[in-house]
Design a protein around this motif. Structure first.
Motif, PDB file in Angstrom:
ATOM      1  N   SER A 142       9.911   6.555   6.140  1.00  0.00           N
ATOM      2  CA  SER A 142      10.047   7.407   7.215  1.00  0.00           C
ATOM      3  C   SER A 142      10.918   6.964   8.281  1.00  0.00           C
ATOM      4  N   HIS A 194       0.721  -1.269   0.018  1.00  0.00           N
ATOM      5  CA  HIS A 194       0.039   0.079  -0.043  1.00  0.00           C
ATOM      6  C   HIS A 194       0.981   1.144   0.189  1.00  0.00           C
ATOM      7  N   ARG A 195       0.383   2.252  -0.625  1.00  0.00           N
ATOM      8  CA  ARG A 195       1.256   3.608  -0.646  1.00  0.00           C
ATOM      9  C   ARG A 195       1.640   3.962   0.674  1.00  0.00           C
ATOM     10  N   ARG A 196       0.675   4.177   1.572  1.00  0.00           N
ATOM     11  CA  ARG A 196       0.948   4.586   3.064  1.00  0.00           C
ATOM     12  C   ARG A 196       1.994   3.818   3.859  1.00  0.00           C
ATOM     13  N   GLN A 197       2.083   2.325   3.322  1.00  0.00           N
ATOM     14  CA  GLN A 197       3.021   1.458   4.189  1.00  0.00           C
ATOM     15  C   GLN A 197       4.244   1.885   3.548  1.00  0.00           C
ATOM     16  N   ASP A 225       5.321   4.681   2.693  1.00  0.00           N
ATOM     17  CA  ASP A 225       5.691   6.188   3.145  1.00  0.00           C
ATOM     18  C   ASP A 225       6.164   5.821   4.553  1.00  0.00           C
ATOM     19  N   ARG A 226       5.453   4.910   5.115  1.00  0.00           N
ATOM     20  CA  ARG A 226       5.702   4.562   6.645  1.00  0.00           C
ATOM     21  C   ARG A 226       7.024   4.197   6.662  1.00  0.00           C
TER      22      ARG A 226
END
Length: 84
Positions: free
Chosen positions: A73, A64-67, A69-70
């Motif tokens: 980070s 997933h896109r947010r995964q 990003d996380r």
């Protein structure tokens, strides 16, 4: 086994996609592991490559896109700790 032609095709497509996704995920794990083991300038280079692989995996819907990003980070925080 599938009873319909469309199900047979879907089975072939799923098998191909699973193999492709497995390869992408494996490459992702490998580059992140190498980054965690590296230090100094090599870590900086592997960080940018890791971000690229994460973005590519997210764009291909392997993760997933947010995964992605996380994970980027967290890798950035790890890089900051390594370079201090």
């Amino acid at each position: 086994m599938p009873q319909h032609k469309s199900c047979e095709k879907r089975l072939r497509q799923t098998k191909t996609a699973n193999e492709r996704n497995r390869a992408i995920r494996s490459a992702l794990r490998t580059i992140v592991r190498k980054f965690r083991e590296a230090s100094g300038e090599e870590a900086r280079d592997l960080f940018t490559r890791s971000c690229s692989v994460l973005d590519r995996a997210a764009s291909r819907n392997v993760i997933h896109r947010r995964q992605a990003d996380r994970r980027k980070s967290r890798l950035a925080l790890e890089l900051a700790r390594k370079t201090d």
